[in-house]
Design an enzyme around this catalytic site. Structure first.
Site, PDB file in Angstrom:
ATOM      1  N   LYS A 115      32.129  35.175  33.462  1.00 37.80           N
ATOM      2  CA  LYS A 115      31.574  35.040  35.102  1.00 37.80           C
ATOM      3  C   LYS A 115      30.262  35.671  35.434  1.00 37.80           C
ATOM      4  CE  LYS A 115      33.441  32.746  37.884  1.00 37.80           C
ATOM      5  NZ  LYS A 115      33.292  31.198  37.945  1.00 37.80           N
TER       6      LYS A 115
ATOM      7  N   THR B  56      33.682  36.042  41.158  1.00 35.60           N
ATOM      8  CA  THR B  56      34.660  36.730  41.299  1.00 35.60           C
ATOM      9  C   THR B  56      34.354  38.252  41.602  1.00 35.60           C
ATOM     10  OG1 THR B  56      36.536  37.767  40.274  1.00 35.60           O
ATOM     11  CG2 THR B  56      34.996  36.664  38.898  1.00 35.60           C
ATOM     12  N   ASP B  57      35.355  39.043  42.248  1.00 39.00           N
ATOM     13  CA  ASP B  57      34.718  40.551  42.374  1.00 39.00           C
ATOM     14  C   ASP B  57      35.051  41.117  40.947  1.00 39.00           C
ATOM     15  OD1 ASP B  57      37.650  40.557  42.229  1.00 39.00           O
ATOM     16  OD2 ASP B  57      38.050  41.824  44.087  1.00 39.00           O
ATOM     17  N   GLU B  58      35.648  40.703  40.038  1.00 35.84           N
ATOM     18  CA  GLU B  58      35.876  41.190  38.775  1.00 35.84           C
ATOM     19  C   GLU B  58      34.485  41.675  37.908  1.00 35.84           C
ATOM     20  OE1 GLU B  58      39.261  40.179  36.357  1.00 35.84           O
ATOM     21  OE2 GLU B  58      40.181  38.867  37.853  1.00 35.84           O
TER      22      GLU B  58
ATOM     23  N   ALA C 267      34.915  25.340  39.003  1.00 35.82           N
ATOM     24  CA  ALA C 267      35.484  24.941  37.587  1.00 35.82           C
ATOM     25  C   ALA C 267      35.079  25.918  36.625  1.00 35.82           C
ATOM     26  CB  ALA C 267      34.678  23.619  36.995  1.00 35.82           C
TER      27      ALA C 267
ATOM     28  N   VAL D 272      55.872  43.455  35.291  1.00 26.98           N
ATOM     29  CA  VAL D 272      54.961  44.032  36.041  1.00 26.98           C
ATOM     30  C   VAL D 272      54.175  44.878  35.078  1.00 26.98           C
ATOM     31  CG1 VAL D 272      54.353  45.678  37.830  1.00 26.98           C
ATOM     32  CG2 VAL D 272      56.104  43.971  38.575  1.00 26.98           C
ATOM     33  N   TYR D 273      52.765  44.871  34.910  1.00 25.14           N
ATOM     34  CA  TYR D 273      52.008  45.408  34.064  1.00 25.14           C
ATOM     35  C   TYR D 273      51.994  47.020  34.388  1.00 25.14           C
ATOM     36  CZ  TYR D 273      49.610  41.213  31.878  1.00 25.14           C
ATOM     37  OH  TYR D 273      49.647  39.967  31.082  1.00 25.14           O
TER      38      TYR D 273
ATOM     39  N   TYR E 178      36.998  37.260  30.407  1.00 25.16           N
ATOM     40  CA  TYR E 178      36.890  36.534  31.753  1.00 25.16           C
ATOM     41  C   TYR E 178      35.756  36.917  32.658  1.00 25.16           C
ATOM     42  CZ  TYR E 178      37.707  35.104  36.374  1.00 25.16           C
ATOM     43  OH  TYR E 178      37.470  34.723  37.851  1.00 25.16           O
TER      44      TYR E 178
ATOM     45  N   GLU F 198      37.325  28.677  33.561  1.00 23.67           N
ATOM     46  CA  GLU F 198      38.590  29.341  33.137  1.00 23.67           C
ATOM     47  C   GLU F 198      38.579  30.414  33.670  1.00 23.67           C
ATOM     48  OE1 GLU F 198      40.689  28.145  30.605  1.00 23.67           O
ATOM     49  OE2 GLU F 198      39.929  26.425  30.350  1.00 23.67           O
TER      50      GLU F 198
ATOM     51  N   ASP G 104      51.075  47.318  29.281  1.00 25.96           N
ATOM     52  CA  ASP G 104      49.865  47.124  30.102  1.00 25.96           C
ATOM     53  C   ASP G 104      48.922  46.039  29.519  1.00 25.96           C
ATOM     54  OD1 ASP G 104      48.179  46.968  32.551  1.00 25.96           O
ATOM     55  OD2 ASP G 104      47.797  49.194  32.233  1.00 25.96           O
TER      56      ASP G 104
END
Length: 340
Positions: free
Chosen positions: A159, A128-130, A85, A211-212, A155, A87, A277
């Protein structure tokens, strides 16, 4: 025989929803509890085929709601918590970071407190890998579990914060935990504002595909079923306190992904529309999953097989995504993508 109880938070979302289905299909001797607050990306129609299954249970609740979550854990005495869970849409975090802090950080803390209080077998935190930030375009560089956390968006910062909380509860209280950090997932039931389903749905409607920037940003793509199998393995065999990266060995520039889908659907590349972008847009993500592979995991899907299966799924399930692309979503789409 007493069934083990598995709480899946965010089980009406994309990855969590696929994991719920995976667990129902593979563990008839487990009771699977799907806890979801049913926000914009939460959709229960994906579970119509299992909603009458004896070992499937749905609970609508907000993970931030301590007055609901703590008594729930005390009543059910869950054996495992698999925490999806969150965002998760980067663009939305840029628009309103506060929602991401509340859900991803404070919500995680409530779950950790509840898990600590009842004494669980394992708390698996799906990240996440971010959180690692970005890589350059050198194909020899990868994220490992030792890569420092350097998140670049609200975000990914939220995380990373929740990752650190989970680690702290293990180090301070001895809570049995694992953290998994995955690359970009794709597959059935992916919410239509993400790159692959967005591209598929817009192409099928002969609409322009945004597409950014120049489209050269690279992501490592992981089929959601491969991810589910990885989490299953970590949940049962992961060494307590350890982090495991889950990568698909499928690095692709965003523009190449879009062109692959366009070609597969027999449409013109004139549908591609470059847009301004995204703020803080990371150049490249790529994961080294060696540690998880030593535990016994390997991805089943190549990107070529996985994207073909995913496109076919969207062709076969138009009624699912068409009901989502309406109203508030369309308003958000129009506000989010600004033509260059």
């Amino acid at each position: 025989m007493i069934k083990k109880k598995v709480l899946v938070t965010g089980g009406a979302g994309f990855i969590g929803g696929n994991f719920v289905q995976y667990m129902i299909n593979n563990y008839a001797n487990y009771d699977i509890y799907n806890l979801d607050f049913l926000t914009y990306a939460g959709d229960l129609t994906k579970h119509r085929n299992i909603e009458t299954t004896e070992n499937y249970h749905f609970i609508k609740a907000d993970i931030e709601d301590r007055e609901t979550i703590i008594p729930l854990f005390e009543k059910e005495k869950f054996d495992y918590v698999v925490h999806f869970a969150a965002e998760s849409h980067v663009d939305r975090s840029i628009t309103d970071p506060s929602v991401f802090v509340r859900t991803n950080v404070l919500g995680t803390q409530v779950l950790l407190d509840a898990a600590k209080q009842v004494g669980i077998t394992k708390f698996v935190h799906v990240s996440t890998d971010e959180v690692y930030g970005e890589l350059d375009f050198n194909p020899a560089t990868f994220f490992t579990e030792e890569t420092p956390l350097q998140p670049n968006s609200p975000y990914s910062a939220s995380k990373a914060s929740s990752d650190l909380l989970v680690r702290a509860y293990h180090e301070t209280y001895g809570l049995p935990i694992n953290i998994t950090r995955c690359s970009n997932n794709y597959g059935p039931y992916h919410f239509p504002e993400k790159l692959i389903p967005l591209t598929i749905s817009r192409i099928l409607n002969d609409q322009k595909v945004p597409v950014y920037g120049d489209g050269k940003n690279i992501r490592d793509w992981l089929h959601v079923i491969d991810h589910c199998a990885a989490i299953d393995l970590v949940m049962h065999q992961g060494v307590n306190g350890e982090v495991y990266n889950v990568g698909g060995h499928n690095e692709k520039p965003n523009l190449e992904v879009v062109k692959t889908i366009i070609n597969a659907l027999g449409k013109s590349q004139d549908l591609i529309e470059f847009v301004e972008d995204r703020l803080g847009h990371d150049k490249r993500y790529a994961i080294d999953p060696t540690k998880l592979e030593k535990l016994g995991w390997k991805p089943m899907y190549t990107f070529e097989a996985g994207i073909a299966q995913t496109i076919q799924w969207y062709l076969d399930n138009k009624e699912w995504w068409e009901q989502i692309i309406s109203g508030e979503y369309q308003k958000y789409f129009d506000e989010q993508y600004i033509l260059k």
